[in-house]
Design a protein around this motif. Structure first.
Motif, short mmCIF file in Angstrom:
data_model
loop_
_atom_site.label_atom_id
_atom_site.label_comp_id
_atom_site.label_asym_id
_atom_site.label_seq_id
_atom_site.Cartn_x
_atom_site.Cartn_y
_atom_site.Cartn_z
N LEU A 219 4.24 -39.98 31.05
CA LEU A 219 3.96 -40.52 30.02
C LEU A 219 4.43 -41.04 29.02
CD1 LEU A 219 1.55 -36.89 29.30
CD2 LEU A 219 0.88 -38.77 31.04
N ALA A 220 5.12 -40.60 28.16
CA ALA A 220 6.12 -41.21 27.31
C ALA A 220 5.98 -42.54 28.09
CB ALA A 220 7.36 -40.40 26.98
N SER A 221 7.28 -42.94 29.39
CA SER A 221 7.44 -44.17 30.28
C SER A 221 6.09 -44.90 30.45
CB SER A 221 8.12 -44.11 31.26
OG SER A 221 9.12 -42.91 31.36
N LEU A 222 4.66 -43.73 30.04
CA LEU A 222 3.00 -45.35 30.74
C LEU A 222 3.72 -46.11 29.68
CD1 LEU A 222 0.77 -42.97 31.73
CD2 LEU A 222 1.67 -45.03 33.40
N LEU A 223 3.73 -45.60 28.52
CA LEU A 223 3.32 -46.55 26.91
C LEU A 223 3.83 -47.51 26.94
CD1 LEU A 223 3.74 -44.26 24.22
CD2 LEU A 223 1.68 -44.42 25.61
N GLN A 224 4.87 -48.06 27.91
CA GLN A 224 5.09 -49.86 28.17
C GLN A 224 4.54 -50.05 28.73
OE1 GLN A 224 9.27 -50.71 30.42
NE2 GLN A 224 9.57 -51.31 28.82
N ARG A 245 12.12 -46.73 34.14
CA ARG A 245 11.92 -46.18 32.67
C ARG A 245 11.71 -44.80 33.12
NH1 ARG A 245 11.81 -48.04 28.11
NH2 ARG A 245 10.18 -47.98 26.66
N TRP A 246 11.56 -43.86 34.32
CA TRP A 246 11.14 -42.30 33.90
C TRP A 246 12.72 -41.76 34.23
CZ3 TRP A 246 12.56 -38.91 38.03
CH2 TRP A 246 12.06 -37.47 37.91
N ASN A 247 13.74 -42.22 35.04
CA ASN A 247 14.79 -42.26 34.51
C ASN A 247 16.24 -42.83 33.45
OD1 ASN A 247 15.46 -41.06 37.20
ND2 ASN A 247 15.04 -43.10 38.00
N TYR A 248 15.31 -43.52 33.14
CA TYR A 248 15.93 -44.35 31.82
C TYR A 248 15.22 -43.35 30.92
CZ TYR A 248 16.10 -47.00 27.27
OH TYR A 248 16.92 -46.95 26.19
N THR A 249 14.72 -42.29 30.50
CA THR A 249 14.03 -41.44 29.04
C THR A 249 15.10 -39.84 29.75
OG1 THR A 249 12.14 -42.37 29.26
CG2 THR A 249 12.23 -40.42 28.63
N LEU A 250 14.73 -40.21 30.87
CA LEU A 250 15.63 -38.51 31.08
C LEU A 250 17.16 -38.90 30.48
CD1 LEU A 250 14.29 -37.04 34.35
CD2 LEU A 250 13.22 -36.75 31.64
N ASP A 251 17.29 -39.95 31.19
CA ASP A 251 19.29 -40.09 30.98
C ASP A 251 19.53 -40.08 29.36
OD1 ASP A 251 20.01 -42.37 33.59
OD2 ASP A 251 19.90 -39.94 33.43
#
Length: 750
Positions: A219-224, A245-251
């Motif tokens: 959901l956080a990645s969706l905002l882009q 972006r999902w992987n970027y967020t978790l990293d």
């Protein structure tokens, strides 16, 4: 002279010998430049301080009170109201801490430490934008919250300066928790969901308090990019980007010590959201019309969030009478004949159609399926099925436009002769290719007009190579076939093996009907909003000359022969000139008729889409996969051919309209409309010839013929989706390019 006098004399002489500075050097000394720079800095600081003192934190913006969007037909009739706000604010105590942190990790790692703005991030964003790496604003979470809640989405210097000042004040006025809560609750997540609670329900069917860290990261990645990153509607590229972006967020969560590295290692697959739940009030064709209009506006640069925020009055080009006639005709000709309880194949049949004014580009009628609430994906815009032989006119257009020649050096025209032998190996191709004709029927030497009438595969496969497959692909892209942008130059493309939609085919044929000027089918007539300039793309619906008038008119002339004495005789009308082409793909998975009169172009497609999961020939096909239509709707021949139901729909719809009959205004000396046609001898054959016949440019004599029936062949469909929203999955199709190895049975047939 004393020593003092001597010293003064020397100093005076030295001064006289020193060269004088020029006017420019006196003006631009380092002291003056430094002083000017410092002065500018001080003035800028003073101006910013003045702005800081002058600008107050405003009340919530008007967008916080969302309005409906109103959709109207061209006659002013309201067909839908959408856009009511879908937001339920929740406190941070209703959002798991690890989920809260995913937003910080995705958008602004320094959030807990900055003062509302990030000067380094801002400078980096400005540099990346200026250096061509894409627009990047470097906005903090505070700035984005200020923009969402207090300001507008306008990209102006004034708005940006206000955003910076208000962000500084908001950061001092509110706690980081309050700001983060405001940001999470006001952001737009797509699917008409504002705020994390609505987004949780829209994407996972749960309350925000039940989200896990992987779901929160999505959901956080969706905002882009909410529309592009919605997994259920995303293209392969969109899925790749949101996964990254999902992987970027978790990293970043691991980097900030908010997520254990071992737990991160276990999170390998993005948690897929549930399918989109269709909006209420969009039953029947209404949903397809509304969605097409919204997609067109988004493609033109208006963000999805701006549209869903409401306040728009959107008038469509849809003609009420033509829309009703198209819906009624498809119901009478096909859907009323479907009996899925007694004939399982009937449940697999889908229909799509688009009707376009070739002089304006206006979409006058659109059929996306029986009911948007039951089948959201529009059959009018789907590009995952082969257009089959409706692609053949584009090959001839490329030949005429490029003054192409045969292997023997003869110019290609409607009268040029080719060998019509079935499974004749194509000459001049690096990839071996010898496609069969329908029913494996072999012809003698035929002219191009006859080859178009009878849809002879062997002729157009050779013609495509003669023209140059790259030139064919280039013209197809210019005519609006989106999948051809990434097509591989294999001979199978000549038989329509790359996907296209009824809307795209209608646009391509409308360009021929419009004497070669590009026609882009357009559904939105106007869109007005109280706070914006009126929107309309109608002025862009008719573009530049894509092909010459002589080429376009020649294609129209040739395609009248298809209707008068070829595979499209179902639509022949003694009072009205008609040009068009049939198409039937491999395994009878799709069937088409795209045709036109001087004032109306309509493309009709039928598609075999699995209504349920099944296994065919040992291969598992999921619901939504491509399957055969053979036997559907009680077809008397078993097969669903382009010259059957699609042509019948086209004729009943077109000739049922109250339109004045008109003749084509053609500037050409080629084709059936201006010259007698040639009918070749026919010889059934089961084996390809050892030595293919050569082509000549001599005009043949008339000979009686035999008309073959339409039969599909076998070739995989290019899987790359070309829609702004994805089609149903198709596990039954190959993931490779169509016929990369030169299969002998490629593309569609008639």
């Amino acid at each position: 002279m004393g020593r003092a006098d001597a010293r003064r004399a020397r100093q005076s002489g030295a001064r006289r010998g020193k060269p004088k500075k020029s006017g420019i050097r006196r003006l631009f000394t380092w002291k003056k430049m430094l002083g000017t720079f410092l002065g500018i800095v001080l003035l800028g600081m003073a101006a910013f301080i003045g702005l800081y003192l002058y600008v107050d934190v405003p009340k919530a913006n008007a967008a916080a009170d969302q309005q409906s969007n109103v959709y109207k037909l061209s006659n002013g009739k309201v067909i839908a109201r959408t856009g009511e706000v879908n937001r339920e604010k929740v406190g941070l105590d209703q959002i798991p801490l690890e989920v809260q942190r995913t937003f910080v990790a995705a958008e602004n790692k320094s959030f807990y430490d900055d003062n509302g703005i990030d000067l380094k991030g801002l400078a980096r964003g400005l540099y990346n934008t200026a250096s061509g790496k894409g627009k990047q604003g470097g906005s903090t979470i505070t700035q984005q919250y200020v923009k969402n809640y207090y300001l507008s989405q306008d990209q102006t210097v004034t708005r940006k300066l206000n955003e910076l000042v208000i962000s500084l004040k908001v950061d001092r006025k509110f706690t980081k928790k309050e700001i983060l809560a405001g940001y999470i609750n006001t952001s737009y997540y797509g699917r008409q969901a504002y705020g994390i609670q609505a987004a949780s329900q829209a994407y996972y069917g749960i309350d925000a308090k039940k989200l896990n860290v992987a779901q929160g990261a999505y959901l956080a990645s969706l905002l882009q990019a909410p529309s592009q990153y919605d997994w259920q509607a995303a293209t392969p590229e969109g899925k790749r980007l949101v996964t990254n972006r999902w992987n970027y967020t978790l990293d970043n969560m691991v980097e900030k010590h908010w997520l254990d590295a071992s737990e991160r290692a276990s999170l390998k697959v993005l948690p897929k959201p549930r399918p989109v739940k269709a909006e209420s009030g969009l039953k029947g064709e209404t949903g397809y019309l509304v969605k097409a209009a919204k997609q067109e506006m988004v493609a033109s640069g208006i963000s999805e969030a701006e549209i869903d925020a409401g306040g728009w009055t959107i008038t469509l080009n849809i003609d009420a009478k033509k829309q009703a006639a198209l819906e009624k005709t498809i119901k009478q000709q096909v859907t009323d004949k479907l009996k899925p309880k007694s004939r399982k194949v009937d449940a697999d049949l889908q229909a799509g159609a688009v009707s376009v004014d070739p002089h304006t580009g206006a979409i006058l009628a659109l059929y996306g399926g029986q009911d948007y609430l039951k089948h959201e994906y529009s059959n009018a815009k789907r590009t995952d099925y082969q257009p089959a032989s409706t692609f053949k006119p584009l090959i001839l257009a490329a030949a005429l436009e490029n003054n192409a020649k045969t292997q023997d050096g003869d110019s290609i025209t409607a009268d040029t002769r080719y060998s019509g032998k079935s499974r004749r190996p194509v000459e001049g191709s690096d990839t071996a290719f010898a496609p069969p004709n329908e029913d494996n029927v072999s012809y003698g030497n035929v002219n191009v007009q006859t080859a178009m009438n009878k849809s002879i595969n062997s002729v157009f496969a050779q013609m495509g190579v003669d023209v140059g497959l790259g030139e064919v692909r280039k013209l197809a892209v210019e005519l609006g076939l989106s999948r051809m942008k990434t097509a591989s130059d294999f001979p199978a493309m000549t038989l329509g093996s790359y996907g296209a939609s009824p809307m795209e085919m209608a646009g391509a044929y409308a360009t021929f009907d419009n004497h070669g000027k590009k026609v882009t089918p357009t559904i939105v007539k106007t869109a007005t909003h109280a706070n914006r300039e009126p929107y309309s793309k109608m002025k862009d619906a008719i573009g530049d000359q894509v092909v010459s008038r002589s080429t376009a008119d020649a294609l129209t002339s040739v395609m009248t022969g298809v209707v008068d004495e070829g595979t499209g005789t179902v639509v022949k009308n003694k009072d009205q000139q008609v040009a068009g082409k049939t198409g039937t793909s491999d395994n009878n998975k799709s069937a088409w008729f795209t045709g036109y009169t001087p004032n109306l172009v309509t493309s009709v497609g039928l598609f075999g889409e699995a209504a349920s999961q099944r296994t065919v020939d040992g291969q598992k096909i999921l619901k939504g996969g491509q399957v055969t239509m053979s036997g559907a709707a009680g077809s008397p021949t078993g097969r669903i051919n382009g010259g059957g139901f699609p042509a019948q729909i086209w004729a009943a719809y077109t000739f049922g309209l109250s339109m004045e009959n008109a003749e084509f205004d053609l500037d050409t000396d080629q084709g059936a409309a201006v010259a007698p046609t040639y009918t070749p001898p026919v010889t059934p054959s089961e084996t390809p010839s050892e030595t293919p016949s050569h082509t000549t440019s001599r005009r043949p004599s008339n000979t009686p013929s035999q008309t073959p029936s339409e039969t599909p062949s076998e070739t995989p469909v290019d899987p790359d989706p070309g829609e702004s929203s994805s089609p149903p999955p198709d596990p039954g199709q190959s993931s490779s390019s169509p016929n990369p190895g030169g299969s002998q049975n490629a593309g569609g047939q008639d």
